[in-house]
Design a protein around this motif. Structure first.
Motif, PDB file in Angstrom:
ATOM      1  N   PRO A  35       0.788  -1.236   0.000  1.00 11.44           N
ATOM      2  CA  PRO A  35       0.000   0.000   0.000  1.00 11.44           C
ATOM      3  C   PRO A  35       0.817   1.281   0.000  1.00 11.44           C
ATOM      4  CG  PRO A  35       0.304  -0.713   2.247  1.00 11.44           C
ATOM      5  CD  PRO A  35       1.096  -1.670   1.388  1.00 11.44           C
ATOM      6  N   PHE A  69      -3.752   3.048  -3.277  1.00  9.66           N
ATOM      7  CA  PHE A  69      -3.705   3.135  -1.824  1.00  9.66           C
ATOM      8  C   PHE A  69      -2.801   4.261  -1.339  1.00  9.66           C
ATOM      9  CE2 PHE A  69      -4.426  -1.296  -3.015  1.00  9.66           C
ATOM     10  CZ  PHE A  69      -5.631  -1.527  -2.383  1.00  9.66           C
ATOM     11  N   SER A  72      -0.567   4.747   2.235  1.00  4.87           N
ATOM     12  CA  SER A  72      -0.120   4.065   3.448  1.00  4.87           C
ATOM     13  C   SER A  72       0.087   5.114   4.541  1.00  4.87           C
ATOM     14  CB  SER A  72       1.179   3.315   3.177  1.00  4.87           C
ATOM     15  OG  SER A  72       1.581   2.578   4.307  1.00  4.87           O
ATOM     16  N   THR A  96      -1.543  -5.725   6.046  1.00 11.08           N
ATOM     17  CA  THR A  96      -0.449  -5.440   5.101  1.00 11.08           C
ATOM     18  C   THR A  96       0.863  -6.098   5.508  1.00 11.08           C
ATOM     19  OG1 THR A  96      -0.032  -3.364   6.275  1.00 11.08           O
ATOM     20  CG2 THR A  96      -1.479  -3.261   4.362  1.00 11.08           C
ATOM     21  N   ARG A 106      -3.859   1.031   5.990  1.00  5.96           N
ATOM     22  CA  ARG A 106      -3.980   1.137   4.532  1.00  5.96           C
ATOM     23  C   ARG A 106      -5.242   1.931   4.211  1.00  5.96           C
ATOM     24  NH1 ARG A 106      -4.833  -4.023   0.628  1.00  5.96           N
ATOM     25  NH2 ARG A 106      -6.986  -3.714   1.283  1.00  5.96           N
TER      26      ARG A 106
END
Length: 427
Positions: free
Chosen positions: A191, A350, A352, A380, A393
């Motif tokens: 991510p 995504f 993070s 993750t 995420r």
């Protein structure tokens, strides 16, 4: 003011403020979900015309007159392979077309390694007492699920700004013959949104491995998922591997799952000519080919590489404001607090978010209690265990634009409240 610089009295005052903010969110009885990186309806609608391009028996014939409704062409129709061979930067005989799921192709190749081994294997992987995969983390949870399902031990590898920690990867893979592979999402990584540097790619191609059958599972899922015209560039791993004579270790994957229809796309695997020939032979044992009607639909819809990129610009126009809304709220809500950091990606699906260490689960709980669903903490990381309990995420794609900024703002409140609880315990 940074939370770490606050006095106890200031922390207590800030805690009361954020608790009040959180309660106001909770009182709205929300049901907001940012847990999955799926395309939204508007993105899926971009490809609806694809379903209508074949209307009669003549339409179902490819450019060579082959009737795609029938058996044959087990490695895919050539015209679609040519488009994606050009996108991936490989030769026509270095690519194979699969069904709607590249994940299924990855699973099959690893399962074949377990059952049969590869051309370089001394024995099938299942005949070892234990085999291992290197897993850059945070990473893609479904990669980890494949390993766990097949009994493959996972070794987490930290992600850096240039990609996974290559010093550690080279050390581990160079010393242990039971380390048989590594997972990679090299562009706009899931991510983190990080794209591997040229040096990282070259080191993957050139590195020495103890196992002669070490494989790189290069999941290039977001190769064309740029949010901006100034996109990240990724060096071609297969080209670099050819220079080093290591092309047989590379399996590269991509699909149209987030280009056309998530449940009705087409996937591709690229590798050395020897690997593709071997894979085609193995696939012939499983069936008589994938859905060539769907492949032809995709070809007629795209027409060429430019047609693919034209669709991706439309996707970017939908996704870009959502990503920008999240980053804007994170900067406004947590930029000065010093309790979180994040990478601003130029593409992918995504963001993070790393919150204060040992507060991710608490942040998730506060968000969930307030009516905001996020991806489970630990998803993750291998085995679902985030060693620092800090990663969240963020998946803005399948959320209405008017809700994206709101959710991000609420996540900030929850992250700050969790951090303040932690700091006040120590004060």
């Amino acid at each position: 003011m940074r939370y770490l610089d606050m006095t106890k009295e200031q922390l207590e005052a800030e805690y009361e403020l954020q608790k009040k903010n959180w309660q106001a969110i909770k009182d709205q009885n929300l049901k907001l979900d940012m847990s999955r990186g799926k395309p939204e309806k508007g993105q899926l609608d971009l490809s609806l015309d694809m379903l209508c391009v074949l209307k009669n028996d003549v339409d179902c014939q490819n450019r060579d007159g082959f009737d795609t409704r029938n058996y044959g062409l087990p490695t895919g129709i050539p015209e679609l392979k040519e488009i994606f061979a050009e996108i991936l930067g490989v030769e026509k005989d270095e690519i194979l077309t699969g069904g709607n799921s590249s994940l299924n192709m990855m699973y099959n190749i690893i399962a074949d390694g377990m059952l049969l081994g590869f051309a370089e294997s001394e024995k099938p992987w299942c005949r070892y007492d234990k085999i291992k995969f290197l897993c850059p983390a945070p990473g893609y949870d479904r990669h980890f699920s494949i390993c766990q399902h097949l009994g493959i031990e996972m070794i987490p590898v930290p992600m850096l700004e240039t990609g996974p920690d290559m010093n550690l990867i080279e050390k581990l893979a160079g010393e242990d013959e039971t380390i048989k592979g590594i997972w990679c999402v090299p562009k706009y990584s899931n991510p983190t949104g990080i794209t591997f540097s040229d040096e990282t790619v070259r080191r993957f191609a050139a590195m020495k491995t103890k196992a002669p059958d070490f494989k790189i599972f290069w999941d290039n899922a977001y190769l064309i998922h740029d949010l901006y015209d100034e996109a990240d560039s990724l060096l071609n791993l297969l080209d670099e591997a050819k220079k080093c004579g290591t092309q047989d270790r590379v399996f590269e994957f991509c699909s149209t799952s987030k280009v056309t229809l998530a449940g009705g796309g087409v996937c591709f695997v690229a590798s050395s000519k020897a690997n593709i020939e071997r894979l085609a032979k193995q696939l012939s044992m499983e069936g008589l080919g994938y859905d060539k009607v769907n492949q032809l639909r995709h070809y007629r819809f795209f027409r060429d590489k430019e047609g693919v990129y034209a669709i991706m610009k439309k996707h970017a126009a939908i996704l870009r404001p959502k990503f920008e809304a999240v980053i804007r709220e994170f900067e406004a809500g947590m930029g000065d607090a010093g309790i979180a950091h994040w990478h601003t990606p130029h593409g992918g699906y995504f963001i993070s978010l790393d919150v204060m260490e040992n507060t991710a689960k608490r942040t998730w709980e506060l968000a969930h209690e307030a009516g905001v669903t996020l991806t489970n903490v630990g998803a993750t990381f291998p085995y679902g265990k985030d060693p620092k309990n800090e990663n969240l995420r963020i998946a803005p794609s399948n959320v209405k634009l008017e809700d994206v900024g709101t959710i991000a703002k609420y996540v900030c409140v929850c992250a700050k409240l969790a951090a303040l609880e932690k700091l006040l315990q120590k004060a």
